[in-house]
Design an enzyme around this catalytic site. Structure first.
Site, PDB file in Angstrom:
ATOM      1  N   CYS A 162      26.483 -51.411  47.450  1.00 56.36           N
ATOM      2  CA  CYS A 162      25.505 -52.476  47.695  1.00 56.36           C
ATOM      3  C   CYS A 162      26.136 -53.854  47.848  1.00 56.36           C
ATOM      4  CB  CYS A 162      24.475 -52.492  46.577  1.00 56.36           C
ATOM      5  SG  CYS A 162      23.631 -50.908  46.382  1.00 56.36           S
ATOM      6  N   HIS A 302      21.438 -60.965  43.029  1.00 58.76           N
ATOM      7  CA  HIS A 302      21.440 -59.553  43.411  1.00 58.76           C
ATOM      8  C   HIS A 302      20.142 -58.903  42.922  1.00 58.76           C
ATOM      9  CE1 HIS A 302      23.057 -55.728  44.589  1.00 58.76           C
ATOM     10  NE2 HIS A 302      22.931 -55.237  43.368  1.00 58.76           N
ATOM     11  N   GLU A 313      23.178 -59.812  35.115  1.00 61.04           N
ATOM     12  CA  GLU A 313      23.474 -60.872  36.081  1.00 61.04           C
ATOM     13  C   GLU A 313      22.932 -62.217  35.614  1.00 61.04           C
ATOM     14  OE1 GLU A 313      22.765 -62.033  40.795  1.00 61.04           O
ATOM     15  OE2 GLU A 313      21.572 -60.431  39.880  1.00 61.04           O
ATOM     16  N   LYS A 334      14.795 -59.513  46.871  1.00 60.71           N
ATOM     17  CA  LYS A 334      14.535 -58.070  46.959  1.00 60.71           C
ATOM     18  C   LYS A 334      13.121 -57.732  46.499  1.00 60.71           C
ATOM     19  CE  LYS A 334      19.305 -56.390  46.412  1.00 60.71           C
ATOM     20  NZ  LYS A 334      20.026 -57.670  46.194  1.00 60.71           N
ATOM     21  N   HIS A 339      15.572 -53.118  48.486  1.00 65.50           N
ATOM     22  CA  HIS A 339      17.028 -53.202  48.399  1.00 65.50           C
ATOM     23  C   HIS A 339      17.641 -52.531  49.629  1.00 65.50           C
ATOM     24  CE1 HIS A 339      21.016 -53.345  47.069  1.00 65.50           C
ATOM     25  NE2 HIS A 339      20.945 -52.695  45.928  1.00 65.50           N
ATOM     26  N   PHE A 400      27.549 -50.105  43.225  1.00 67.66           N
ATOM     27  CA  PHE A 400      28.060 -48.953  42.494  1.00 67.66           C
ATOM     28  C   PHE A 400      29.577 -48.874  42.687  1.00 67.66           C
ATOM     29  CE2 PHE A 400      24.077 -45.964  42.443  1.00 67.66           C
ATOM     30  CZ  PHE A 400      23.443 -46.850  41.597  1.00 67.66           C
TER      31      PHE A 400
END
Length: 411
Positions: A162, A302, A313, A334, A339, A400
């Site tokens: 991502c 994010h 985050e 998002k 996403h 990831f």
């Protein structure tokens, strides 16, 4: 060497181009809806919604183009053509030996690969399309962009889940700074709204299962958040050396000031609990830009809407900015787009650049009860004004495998 943004392009769950996408984002509209297919009934897929494109590539591209490209490449070409036109290159264009292409995908041609397997299983190997491998390759989108615009300085496709789209932009920035290119077409794309990826993410407990409320499912920082929402689309930026842009009288949206990249080296899927790698990426991006935390006015987070990831985050942003975080406007877009995986960092870079250009931080929707741990000023429901003068904005993307990318833009 200074690097600037001179063109923007996208096709997204909010619109078929930058203007319609940005308008929908400022209006706080959701691009998430129930999928019109029989996957749930046929395969038992537990999630029945996603952020699908408003305008399908088949409505924009010719039939021969759609036949030879995976949907991920189709989306990238649509966004790249808009960005190229937006940058205003004339008939002479750009010296091909000074033009680069860096367009990433986190998953690649999943539709092509799985359709080809269906063909082998049901109709035999002889019926597989000859272009199957070129279509399913993760580098297929950037290869087609390179072919389209004759980009010969280099064509690359970093794959970092991502964080892929943001890493592509960071690499484009570095490609120009190193002197390898004057102009780079860069961004990300993803077309993975398919029963296999959805089922797989659901099995990880990563997806929201709010099938009865698709538009309210992506809710970053809300206490009731229960996972992310799949999205699809592409975002592309034209990066250019400031010298090259000035020589041709180009309109400049913003400056690319710095990039920070780190790795958690912690877990294949889970972020490092203290967010040290994320915070370090943001810190490095500011240091490379020659900025201090006081220069930051906006962060596009994010913020995927996962119970654990969002607050890691958020704590990292607070740690980095300290008390200045009280003057920074935080957006989690998002919540509207879902996403886009490998396309997320690119689309959100488009949002970040537009926020600087228009001096408006886009809203975060669906947050009815903010997490009490959140210590950054979250823009909710309606846009908020950004300050006048020279300001900077950070766009975060994490993936990831522990990939962390922070981009700093300024205007």
């Amino acid at each position: 060497m200074n690097v600037v943004v001179t063109g923007l392009g996208t096709t997204s769950p909010l619109g078929g181009d930058v203007a319609s996408t940005w308008e929908a984002a400022l209006a706080g509209r959701s691009g998430v809806r129930t999928l019109e297919n029989d996957w749930a009934e046929k395969y038992g897929v537990p999630v029945t919604f996603a952020g699908q494109l408003v305008v399908q590539p088949s409505e924009v591209l010719s039939r021969p183009e759609t036949k030879r490209m995976d949907p991920s490449a189709q989306m990238a070409i649509v966004a790249a053509r808009e960005a190229w036109a937006d940058a205003g290159f004339g008939e002479d264009g750009v010296d091909p030996d000074r033009l680069g292409s860096i367009v990433s995908s986190g998953i690649g041609g999943v539709w092509t690969m799985l359709n080809a397997w269906d063909t082998v299983r049901d109709r035999g190997a002889a019926r597989v399309l000859p272009l199957t491998v070129p279509m399913l390759m993760p580098n297929s989108p950037t290869a087609y962009v390179s072919l389209e615009f004759k980009a010969r300085a280099g064509s690359h496709s970093p794959v970092s889940a991502c964080a892929s789209g943001a890493e592509a932009i960071g690499m484009g920035f570095e490609m120009i700074q190193s002197g390898r290119a004057d102009v780079v077409i860069c961004g990300g794309t993803e077309a993975a709204i398919h029963p296999l990826p959805i089922s797989s993410f659901a099995a990880m407990q990563a997806l929201s299962k709010r099938n009865d409320d698709p538009q309210g499912a992506s809710r970053p920082y809300d206490v009731s958040r229960d996972g992310f929402v799949m999205g699809e689309g592409s975002g592309v930026l034209i990066l250019e050396s400031e010298e090259h842009a000035k020589a041709r009288g180009a309109r400049v949206y913003a400056n690319v000031l710095g990039v920070g990249m780190t790795a958690d080296a912690h877990h294949i899927a889970a972020p490092e609990p203290n967010g040290a790698g994320q915070t370090k990426a943001m810190q490095l991006s500011l240091e490379r830009a020659g900025l201090t935390t006081a220069d930051v006015a906006h962060v596009n987070a994010h913020a995927t809407s996962t119970p654990v990831g969002d607050m890691i985050e958020a704590r990292g942003i607070r740690t980095l900015l300290g008390s200045h975080a009280d003057q920074v406007l935080l957006s989690a877009t998002k919540s509207m787009t879902g996403h886009l995986l490998g396309g997320a960092g690119a689309l959100e870079s488009v949002f970040t650049v537009k926020a600087l250009e228009t001096r408006q931080a886009p809203p975060t929707i669906n947050v009815t009860e903010p997490d009490p741990e959140l210590q950054v000023d979250l823009v909710r429901d309606t846009p908020r004004a950004l300050p006048a003068g020279q300001i900077a904005a950070i766009n975060n993307s994490f993936g990831f495998g522990g990939h962390n990318v922070a981009l700093v833009f300024g205007a």
